[in-house]
Design a protein around this motif. Structure first.
Motif, PDB file in Angstrom:
ATOM      1  N   GLN A 164       2.473  -2.312  -2.837  1.00 30.81           N
ATOM      2  CA  GLN A 164       2.854  -2.902  -2.222  1.00 30.81           C
ATOM      3  C   GLN A 164       4.531  -1.768  -2.188  1.00 30.81           C
ATOM      4  OE1 GLN A 164       6.987  -5.200  -4.380  1.00 30.81           O
ATOM      5  NE2 GLN A 164       6.678  -6.807  -2.834  1.00 30.81           N
ATOM      6  N   LYS A 179       7.767  -0.083   0.556  1.00 31.83           N
ATOM      7  CA  LYS A 179       9.408  -0.609   0.356  1.00 31.83           C
ATOM      8  C   LYS A 179       9.864   0.672   1.310  1.00 31.83           C
ATOM      9  CE  LYS A 179       9.993  -2.816  -3.796  1.00 31.83           C
ATOM     10  NZ  LYS A 179      10.602  -3.357  -4.867  1.00 31.83           N
ATOM     11  N   GLU A 191      10.516  -4.321   2.966  1.00 30.47           N
ATOM     12  CA  GLU A 191       9.243  -4.491   2.095  1.00 30.47           C
ATOM     13  C   GLU A 191       7.949  -5.002   2.275  1.00 30.47           C
ATOM     14  OE1 GLU A 191      10.288  -5.536  -2.196  1.00 30.47           O
ATOM     15  OE2 GLU A 191      11.149  -7.112  -1.089  1.00 30.47           O
TER      16      GLU A 191
END
Length: 190
Positions: A69, A71, A81
């Motif tokens: 993930q 961001k 994000e």
């Protein structure tokens, strides 16, 4: 959620950023791509200059999938994000997991920043013709293709010369006899 400040900063990033050089070679597809370290060296200074922090979280779930993930956090506190990108490692080893994470980080970061990190084949690999026998399988062994790509990325990350012999040698360290045979067969197809 408001993203006024980070959007303005990303606009400046996009004005300055250039696609990273495609310095690594995927011998299987005969294409070039930019390895993750090259991409990070390209984008980090420009993001930092515009007050944007890059964080790429990784983890796993109970099914054994890993995730990435990405961001972007602006000095104003605003955040952009991505969703978690789930990846299934080919092998549940440190190398297999690391390779899947590296792959995910590279693709997610370039997609988020709108840059290209590989040769454009105009969709030819994804739309490869099916065999004439009517089966749903391409002539390529999809698992072997993935193993070759992972090995190639490992070799490039360690600055090794990437060629068929190097791929097979590394495969012998990571895979069993049947998998090695599939990799060798796949390399012969190209």
């Amino acid at each position: 959620m408001e993203i006024k400040n980070i959007a303005a900063a990303l606009l400046e990033v996009q004005r300055k950023i250039k696609n990273p050089s495609n310095t690594a070679v995927n011998p299987f597809f005969r294409s070039k791509y930019a390895p993750l370290p090259d991409i990070l060296n390209c984008v980090r200074p420009i993001l930092t200059e515009n007050g944007i922090l890059l964080i790429q979280n990784t983890g796993s779930n109970e099914a054994g999938d890993v995730y990435v993930q990405t961001k972007l956090i602006h000095t104003s506190g605003e955040v952009i994000e991505t969703d978690k990108l789930l990846l299934k490692p080919e092998k549940n080893t440190a190398q297999g997991i690391g390779s899947a994470i590296t792959y995910g980080r590279r693709y997610q970061l370039t997609a988020l920043l709108g840059i290209s990190s590989e040769d454009d084949d105009d969709g030819n690999i994804a739309s490869k013709a099916r065999p004439k026998d009517g089966s749903n399988h391409s002539q390529d062994d999809a698992e072997a293709v993935k193993w070759i790509a992972e090995i190639t990325e490992m070799l490039v990350a360690k600055n090794f010369n990437v060629n068929e012999n190097a791929i097979i040698s590394k495969a012998k360290q990571l895979y069993n006899g049947q998998q090695i045979k599939r990799i060798e067969d796949q390399l012969k197809r190209k």
